[in-house]
Design a protein around this motif. Structure first.
Motif, PDB file in Angstrom:
ATOM      1  N   GLY A   1      18.003 107.801  67.723  1.00 26.10           N
ATOM      2  CA  GLY A   1      18.981 108.283  68.680  1.00 26.10           C
ATOM      3  C   GLY A   1      19.822 109.353  68.036  1.00 26.10           C
ATOM      4  O   GLY A   1      19.301 110.347  67.544  1.00 26.10           O
ATOM      5  N   THR A   2      21.100 109.145  68.005  1.00 24.06           N
ATOM      6  CA  THR A   2      22.002 110.147  67.465  1.00 24.06           C
ATOM      7  C   THR A   2      21.932 110.134  65.948  1.00 24.06           C
ATOM      8  O   THR A   2      22.115 109.110  65.328  1.00 24.06           O
ATOM      9  N   LEU A   3      21.674 111.262  65.361  1.00 21.62           N
ATOM     10  CA  LEU A   3      21.555 111.325  63.918  1.00 21.62           C
ATOM     11  C   LEU A   3      22.448 112.406  63.360  1.00 21.62           C
ATOM     12  O   LEU A   3      22.577 113.471  63.931  1.00 21.62           O
ATOM     13  N   LEU A   4      23.106 112.064  62.280  1.00 20.04           N
ATOM     14  CA  LEU A   4      23.805 113.082  61.518  1.00 20.04           C
ATOM     15  C   LEU A   4      22.795 113.582  60.503  1.00 20.04           C
ATOM     16  O   LEU A   4      22.333 112.833  59.664  1.00 20.04           O
TER      17      LEU A   4
ATOM     18  N   ASN B   1      41.281 109.994  77.530  1.00 18.26           N
ATOM     19  CA  ASN B   1      41.955 108.692  77.501  1.00 18.26           C
ATOM     20  C   ASN B   1      40.997 107.535  77.300  1.00 18.26           C
ATOM     21  O   ASN B   1      41.173 106.458  77.834  1.00 18.26           O
ATOM     22  N   ASN B   2      39.931 107.783  76.523  1.00 19.95           N
ATOM     23  CA  ASN B   2      39.043 106.664  76.224  1.00 19.95           C
ATOM     24  C   ASN B   2      38.720 106.626  74.736  1.00 19.95           C
ATOM     25  O   ASN B   2      37.626 106.282  74.334  1.00 19.95           O
ATOM     26  N   ALA B   3      39.742 106.946  73.955  1.00 21.41           N
ATOM     27  CA  ALA B   3      39.522 107.061  72.513  1.00 21.41           C
ATOM     28  C   ALA B   3      39.017 105.767  71.904  1.00 21.41           C
ATOM     29  O   ALA B   3      38.260 105.778  70.942  1.00 21.41           O
TER      30      ALA B   3
ATOM     31  N   ALA C   1      28.645 108.014  70.050  1.00 22.28           N
ATOM     32  CA  ALA C   1      29.000 108.547  71.367  1.00 22.28           C
ATOM     33  C   ALA C   1      29.788 109.844  71.224  1.00 22.28           C
ATOM     34  O   ALA C   1      29.636 110.767  72.023  1.00 22.28           O
ATOM     35  N   ARG C   2      30.617 109.897  70.175  1.00 24.88           N
ATOM     36  CA  ARG C   2      31.396 111.117  69.965  1.00 24.88           C
ATOM     37  C   ARG C   2      30.485 112.299  69.651  1.00 24.88           C
ATOM     38  O   ARG C   2      30.705 113.410  70.123  1.00 24.88           O
ATOM     39  N   LEU C   3      29.457 112.035  68.846  1.00 18.04           N
ATOM     40  CA  LEU C   3      28.509 113.100  68.537  1.00 18.04           C
ATOM     41  C   LEU C   3      27.802 113.565  69.797  1.00 18.04           C
ATOM     42  O   LEU C   3      27.602 114.758  70.021  1.00 18.04           O
ATOM     43  N   GLU C   4      27.423 112.613  70.609  1.00 21.89           N
ATOM     44  CA  GLU C   4      26.731 112.981  71.844  1.00 21.89           C
ATOM     45  C   GLU C   4      27.643 113.804  72.743  1.00 21.89           C
ATOM     46  O   GLU C   4      27.208 114.772  73.381  1.00 21.89           O
TER      47      GLU C   4
ATOM     48  N   PRO D   1      14.067 111.915  66.585  1.00 24.51           N
ATOM     49  CA  PRO D   1      15.468 112.317  66.749  1.00 24.51           C
ATOM     50  C   PRO D   1      15.819 112.522  68.221  1.00 24.51           C
ATOM     51  O   PRO D   1      14.967 112.881  69.027  1.00 24.51           O
ATOM     52  N   LYS D   2      17.081 112.277  68.521  1.00 25.18           N
ATOM     53  CA  LYS D   2      17.575 112.506  69.884  1.00 25.18           C
ATOM     54  C   LYS D   2      18.674 113.570  69.871  1.00 25.18           C
ATOM     55  O   LYS D   2      18.566 114.579  70.536  1.00 25.18           O
ATOM     56  N   VAL D   3      19.744 113.280  69.146  1.00 20.54           N
ATOM     57  CA  VAL D   3      20.835 114.246  69.021  1.00 20.54           C
ATOM     58  C   VAL D   3      21.157 114.397  67.539  1.00 20.54           C
ATOM     59  O   VAL D   3      21.330 113.403  66.846  1.00 20.54           O
ATOM     60  N   VAL D   4      21.208 115.629  67.085  1.00 19.88           N
ATOM     61  CA  VAL D   4      21.432 115.888  65.666  1.00 19.88           C
ATOM     62  C   VAL D   4      22.527 116.942  65.522  1.00 19.88           C
ATOM     63  O   VAL D   4      22.562 117.905  66.277  1.00 19.88           O
ATOM     64  N   VAL D   5      23.426 116.724  64.583  1.00 19.34           N
ATOM     65  CA  VAL D   5      24.382 117.768  64.240  1.00 19.34           C
ATOM     66  C   VAL D   5      23.991 118.304  62.866  1.00 19.34           C
ATOM     67  O   VAL D   5      23.572 117.549  61.993  1.00 19.34           O
TER      68      VAL D   5
END
Lengths: 197, 251
Positions: B77-80, B131-133, B140-143, B213-217
């Motif tokens: 999924g989300t990968l750094l 307002n959903n910190a 989720a933040r990366l996405e 991979p799904k989401v990568v920064v």
């Protein structure tokens, strides 16, 4: 485990480190340990009085960060504050457990008998930064005693009230107002929260 | 307890100086009261200052912790993107020709770290606004950041598969690049996709991004003109000899 000095993580912010830890990158955890383990160990040892128990707390705190990094919310404070809050909570749990009760009572008795409060806080003073010492110096004696006995002694405010022979309401107020004063003094000295690392 | 009584106990609560029943009651109160939550956070930060003495942890303790780590692989999924090491002594001896390229990689790694710090701040601001910190995980933040970049970034490219379908979208937002896969086929467990960038006519590794991979920064750079994906052995390579699976030129 690889030498963390060879990794790019030393240049990262704490927020970036936690993102790495959340992805199970052990080098990021190693860097968080390098930055904060000393403070974590110091607080645990101060509360528990013994190296072995303090080491146990340090391990628990960092493994918890590893397994559940998403619990850290940067909007609620710095990583160091998060780790020390966990450290304090766990150490206090241990202090208050049945198995620790006897040692604690012994220590309380010794502290009272030998006027240990004054001695301990002077020793602790030596380790604090000048700015924190200055800020603590602005508190009334009763405020400082209440905060130190509660935070570093691991006592409830009720225990502190008994120890200082003061009403419980007085101790609650002294802790709260004392913390507010400290914050104000530190900010006036130009120290933002979370800056001490 | 009344709200006033609760408030009066916030200092003691922040220092773990309340009994168990009071703690549970205050936790409920704090959870639904942002002002009280902020006050507790402030008190804890002050306590942190009192604990910051510069003491050192005992030697050998880290080794015990490291031995206990469950070396889980990043979940799909989300990968750094894990950045490539700058170099090693061996590489310095035998790969002098790669030195310049690795230096750029190192610089990118540092830039990525700084950028991720900034990213944290940006994300926090965004989270506050929404307002959903407290509900968003790091993933989720990366996405969220990637999704925003795909919409707002001016430098983008689409990576196409050989059959013409979209394999992934790439967007550059300042010092951060984001890759979001679309129809990129997953690889076997002993293989990995590796992301590369073309900077000043040099091919630089931007990250070993896993088999699905799904989401990568990844660290970006203003000189980055082209991105490509290769299929490599698990763990990645320092220099690729593979034909890119897909390649795209940034707008």
């Amino acid at each position: 485990m690889e030498d963390v000095r060879e990794q790019p993580w030393p240049d990262c912010s704490d927020a970036a480190l936690v993102m790495g830890i959340a992805r199970y990158q052990s080098e990021a955890l190693a860097e968080a340990y390098r930055r904060h383990a000393g403070a974590v160990f110091g607080l645990a040892k101060r509360l528990l009085g013994g190296k072995a128990l303090a080491e146990e707390v340090v391990q628990e705190v960092f493994l918890r960060l590893w397994n559940d990094a998403d619990r850290f919310d940067p909007d609620r404070g710095s990583l160091r504050s998060f780790l020390l809050t966990n450290t304090h909570g766990r150490a206090v749990d241990m202090l208050r457990s049945e198995t620790s009760r006897r040692n604690r009572e012994d220590r309380d008795a010794r502290t009272t008998a030998e006027s240990g409060y004054d001695l301990e806080h002077e020793v602790w003073d030596m380790a604090l930064t000048d700015s924190v010492k200055t800020a603590l110096g602005t508190l009334a004696v009763g405020e400082r005693q209440a905060i130190e006995l509660a935070y570093f002694g691991g006592h409830t405010y009720r225990d502190v009230a008994t120890m200082l022979n003061e009403p419980e309401g007085t101790i609650k107020s002294r802790i709260r107002l004392g913390l507010r004063k400290l914050r104000g003094e530190l900010q006036a000295a130009g120290i933002g929260m979370g800056e001490l690392t | 307890m009344t709200d006033d009584q609760m408030d009066e106990l916030l200092g003691a609560y922040a220092l773990d100086a309340v009994d168990e029943s009071e703690r549970r009651e205050i936790e409920t109160y704090v959870a639904k009261n942002p002002r009280a939550r902020a006050e507790v956070a402030e008190h804890r930060e002050v306590a942190t200052m009192l604990s910051s003495t510069g003491a050192a942890a005992p030697s050998g303790l880290w080794d015990k912790i490291a031995a206990s780590l469950d070396e889980r692989a990043p979940e799909p999924g989300t990968l750094l993107a894990p950045l490539m090491r700058l170099d090693t002594q061996r590489q310095r001896r035998h790969q002098r020709s790669q030195r310049t390229a690795w230096f750029v990689v190192g610089a990118l790694a540092v830039a990525a770290c700084a950028a991720l710090g900034i990213l944290g701040v940006k994300l926090n601001n965004r989270t506050n606004e929404l307002n959903n910190a407290h509900s968003q995980s790091a993933s989720a933040r990366l996405e969220t950041a990637a999704s925003t970049a795909m919409t707002t970034a001016t430098r983008k490219t689409v990576l196409l598969s050989k059959d013409g379908t979209t394999a992934a979208n790439v967007a550059i937002d300042g010092a951060n690049g984001y890759l979001v896969t679309d129809h990129l086929p997953s690889l076997s467990a002993d293989r990995t996709y590796q992301l590369w960038g073309l900077i000043d006519d040099k091919v630089i590794s931007l990250g070993v991004i896993g088999d699905n991979p799904k989401v990568v920064v990844f660290p970006a750079d203003s000189r980055l003109t082209t991105v490509m994906l290769t299929n490599e052995p698990a763990g990645g390579v320092s220099v690729t000899t593979q034909t890119p699976v897909t390649i795209g030129t940034l707008s």
